[in-house]
Scaffold this active site. Structure first.
Site, PDB file in Angstrom:
ATOM      1  N   ALA A 170      96.481  90.946  -4.934  1.00  0.00           N
ATOM      2  CA  ALA A 170      97.239  90.090  -4.024  1.00  0.00           C
ATOM      3  C   ALA A 170      96.529  88.748  -3.931  1.00  0.00           C
ATOM      4  O   ALA A 170      95.313  88.664  -4.149  1.00  0.00           O
ATOM      5  CB  ALA A 170      97.319  90.752  -2.652  1.00  0.00           C
TER       6      ALA A 170
ATOM      7  N   GLY B  97      96.081  94.806  -5.668  1.00  0.00           N
ATOM      8  CA  GLY B  97      97.533  94.939  -5.762  1.00  0.00           C
ATOM      9  C   GLY B  97      98.018  95.004  -7.201  1.00  0.00           C
ATOM     10  O   GLY B  97      99.085  95.573  -7.466  1.00  0.00           O
TER      11      GLY B  97
ATOM     12  N   GLU C  76      97.632  98.543  -8.085  1.00  0.00           N
ATOM     13  CA  GLU C  76      98.639  99.294  -7.327  1.00  0.00           C
ATOM     14  C   GLU C  76     100.036  99.108  -7.920  1.00  0.00           C
ATOM     15  O   GLU C  76     100.826 100.043  -8.006  1.00  0.00           O
ATOM     16  CB  GLU C  76      98.605  98.851  -5.858  1.00  0.00           C
ATOM     17  CG  GLU C  76      97.314  99.299  -5.163  1.00  0.00           C
ATOM     18  CD  GLU C  76      97.129  98.660  -3.799  1.00  0.00           C
ATOM     19  OE1 GLU C  76      97.229  97.415  -3.694  1.00  0.00           O
ATOM     20  OE2 GLU C  76      96.871  99.395  -2.834  1.00  0.00           O
TER      21      GLU C  76
ATOM     22  N   GLU D 275      89.308  95.710  -2.816  1.00  0.00           N
ATOM     23  CA  GLU D 275      89.648  95.115  -1.523  1.00  0.00           C
ATOM     24  C   GLU D 275      88.500  95.140  -0.525  1.00  0.00           C
ATOM     25  O   GLU D 275      88.356  94.236   0.297  1.00  0.00           O
ATOM     26  CB  GLU D 275      90.873  95.831  -0.920  1.00  0.00           C
ATOM     27  CG  GLU D 275      92.184  95.551  -1.637  1.00  0.00           C
ATOM     28  CD  GLU D 275      92.480  96.509  -2.785  1.00  0.00           C
ATOM     29  OE1 GLU D 275      91.551  97.189  -3.267  1.00  0.00           O
ATOM     30  OE2 GLU D 275      93.652  96.568  -3.201  1.00  0.00           O
TER      31      GLU D 275
END
Ligand code: CAA
Length: 258
Positions: A66, A109, A112, A132
């Site tokens: 992200a 992300g 993911e 993260e």
């Protein structure tokens, strides 16, 4: 539709390809990029001429997570009250088979998003990780759940707590990745697999995808009941009649995808 952060192609019959294209940010997933990814995949999902999808990035980065710069000033209330990550469930509603072609970084992300796809074809340089915790947060789009299901509790703990990266070969060993190819071949191999799937009867392919994904969520008896419903449903398709008739007549089937 004009996109700014992704590229769209149809590289083979029945195959729709979406390429993340923010190279300067290693395809960091900001809200504009993720929205475009979901819109493009949904458009292919509605397109009758497309039956299998490929999601890829660049050779250097599938996606480095992200967008940290975008998230830096975001507070908990904004996140809770409909932040960008609530949108990610749109990926789970794509009904056609979806293959991630991953090279280089697949972090946070990015990892993911790859794990939300139905299969992963990786290049030898692919690196999967959930870093993260190094920026004070934790995976928020399925990393702790899907990684744990794939590699088991102990290694998932190390990946999410100690920023341990998985190499492509390790990811293949644990079943997170289907195949590993050299960098110059992973994308063409992903497209080749997608073309093969696109050549199968489309309704059956969607029914298979749905049933296998249910296996991740349901207990065995509920899963078997779900599978049986989809199995029965396929007996109502034209492709079932065509497929069985073609077998008996010893000729190739001509699929109608309905
Ligand atoms: N967000 C925003 N920008 C990013 C980014 C990210 N996740 N990852 C890389 N970039 C940017 C860098 O800031 C840099 O931009 P500038 O040139 O403007 O400085 C550019 O991409 C190139 O990156 P680096 O110079 O850092 O490249 P490198 O080769 O030295 O390192 C890397 C590569 C190890 C992937 C490193 O960029 C990195 O650690 N990135 C962050 C990875 C990360 O923590 N991801 C998790 C994000 S949180 C998340 O994903 C939450 C969730 O669960 C949904």
């Amino acid at each position: 539709m004009a996109y700014e952060n992704i590229l769209i192609e149809t590289p083979a019959p029945g195959v729709g390809l979406v390429r993340l294209n923010r190279p300067k940010a290693l395809n960091a997933l900001n809200s504009a990029l993720t929205r475009e990814v979901f819109e493009a995949l949904e458009a292919f999902d509605r397109d009758d001429s497309v039956r299998c999808l490929v999601l890829t990035g660049s050779d250097k980065a599938f996606a480095a997570g992200a967008d940290i710069k975008e998230m830096a000033d975001t507070g908990a209330v904004t996140m809770f009250a409909g932040g960008d990550f609530t949108d990610w469930s749109r990926l789970m509603r794509i009904r056609k088979p979806l293959i991630a072609a991953v090279s280089g970084w697949a972090l946070g992300g990015g990892c993911e998003m790859a794990m939300m796809c139905d299969m992963i074809i990786a290049s030898e340089t692919a690196k999967f990780g959930q870093p993260e915790i190094t920026i004070g947060i934790m995976p928020g789009a399925g990393g702790t759940q899907r990684m744990t299901r794939a590699v088991g509790k102990a290694l998932a703990m190390e990946i999410c707590l100690a920023n341990r990266h998985l190499t492509a070969e390790e990811a293949r060993h644990y079943g997170l990745v289907n195949h590993v190819f050299p960098v110059d071949a992973y994308l063409s191999e992903a497209i080749r697999l997608a073309e093969k799937i696109a050549g199968m009867p489309g309704v059956a392919a969607q029914a298979v995808k749905e049933a296998i994904n249910k296996a991740e969520e349901l207990g065995l008896s509920e899963g078997l009941t779900f599978e049986k419903r989809n199995f029965y449903l396929l007996f109502g398709t034209e492709d079932k009649t065509e497929g069985m008739t073609a077998f008996v007549e010893k000729r190739p089937a001509g699929w109608k995808h309905r």
